[in-house]
Scaffold this active site. Structure first.
Site, short mmCIF file in Angstrom:
data_model
loop_
_atom_site.label_atom_id
_atom_site.label_comp_id
_atom_site.label_asym_id
_atom_site.label_seq_id
_atom_site.Cartn_x
_atom_site.Cartn_y
_atom_site.Cartn_z
N GLY A 31 0.70 -5.87 -1.18
CA GLY A 31 0.13 -4.53 -1.17
C GLY A 31 -0.38 -4.10 0.17
N HIS A 37 6.92 -2.82 5.20
CA HIS A 37 7.33 -2.87 3.79
C HIS A 37 8.33 -1.74 3.49
CE1 HIS A 37 3.19 -4.73 3.62
NE2 HIS A 37 3.91 -5.66 3.03
N GLN A 60 -2.26 -18.86 -2.61
CA GLN A 60 -1.84 -19.12 -1.24
C GLN A 60 -2.96 -18.93 -0.22
OE1 GLN A 60 1.12 -15.88 -1.64
NE2 GLN A 60 0.56 -15.28 0.45
N ASP A 149 7.31 -13.10 9.04
CA ASP A 149 6.94 -14.36 8.39
C ASP A 149 8.16 -15.28 8.41
OD1 ASP A 149 4.16 -13.73 7.38
OD2 ASP A 149 5.29 -12.09 6.47
#
Length: 295
Positions: A31, A37, A60, A149
């Site tokens: 989010g 995104h 996590q 990432d």
């Protein structure tokens, strides 16, 4: 566009699309969506339907990490999703994803033992477990992850291969601000002074790319130069800065394969990550272009 909070509702929606023979693209997120995104959503438009999950996954986060303060704004996220063609948002509570008696986890060795896996020991166990659950719930044809990432992307691709999961994992380029800072939900933590200091990550990347272009092939020398540049910034504290094999995540001494140069740097209390790759087989830097500065 629909927003649902239960696994049953997701499965019912997916079943209807499957009966109609529709393909499904999936964008898993935590989010507080941004242009990075949005680029994943836009890529997922190659499918007939797009599902986006918003779940700040407690599994996590380690102790003393930013689980409680991680930015959340469902109304804002919903607007971005609707404007970009998302068909379904899955927004579960932790209790929906992890029952009180939950005891099954996904552990991985080798790829999780360097970089973020070394400095955040529980992180990838949580990532792999929740991503596998989401894959099983959404059953997408394709799933989209950002290359910022990079270790996470490599781990998820390996998990899919090792566990024979029927989904195509697609990595999408880093999206940057116009001054080079990689887009991140955590950028909102930075005050004005820290935001300026955060550019040291992108500056370090530019130094690394230039050294490689100029012929540097010693990984230790490369990292030393980048480290020296970053450490000149008083607000920056390096968590890790390494050159690793882009497939195995093991450290390299010589730049003679597809190499990932990755870093995590604290700017004040905010931990930011960034990276670039170089394939020494065809001597091409992956600039990971998106909305932002051109190299």
């Amino acid at each position: 566009m629909k927003t649902v909070k239960t696994i049953q509702d997701v499965c019912e929606c997916i079943a209807g699309w499957r009966r109609d023979g529709l393909s499904i693209g999936f964008v898993p997120t935590m989010g507080y969506l941004h242009e990075g995104h949005q680029s994943l959503i836009n890529r997922a438009a190659e499918n007939d339907r797009i599902v986006l999950s918003i779940f700040v996954n407690p599994m996590q986060f380690g102790q003393n990490e930013d689980l409680a303060s991680y930015p959340r704004d469902l109304e804002r996220d919903s607007r971005l999703c609707e404007e970009n063609g998302v068909d379904l948002i899955f927004y579960p509570e932790p209790e929906e994803m992890y029952g009180a008696d939950f005891c099954s986890y996904v552990d991985m060795s080798v790829l999780t033992e360097e970089l973020c896996g070394l400095s955040r020991p529980v992180h990838f166990r949580g990532v792999c477990t929740v991503v596998l659950k989401l894959f099983n719930i959404v059953t997408p044809d394709r799933a989209y992850f950002g290359e910022k990432d990079a270790q996470q992307l490599a781990i998820i691709k390996r998990m899919v291969k090792d566990l024979n999961i029927n989904v195509e994992v697609i990595g999408c380029p880093i999206v940057r601000e116009m001054d080079g800072l990689a887009k991140s939900s955590r950028n909102t933590y930075l005050n004005t002074e820290e935001r300026k200091a955060a550019l040291v990550l992108y500056g370090g990347i530019q130094i690394g790319k230039k050294l490689i272009k100029d012929g540097e092939r010693d990984a230790v020398a490369l990292i030393k130069e980048i480290k020296g540049y970053i450490e000149k910034e008083p607000l920056a504290k390096i968590d890790y800065l390494k050159a690793v094999d882009a497939m195995t995540m093991s450290q390299v001494e010589k730049l003679d394969r597809r190499v990932l140069v990755a870093m995590a740097v604290f700017i004040g209390k905010t931990r930011l990550i960034d990276n670039f790759t170089f394939d020494f087989e065809d001597e091409t830097i992956n600039y990971q272009k998106g909305n932002g500065p051109k190299d």
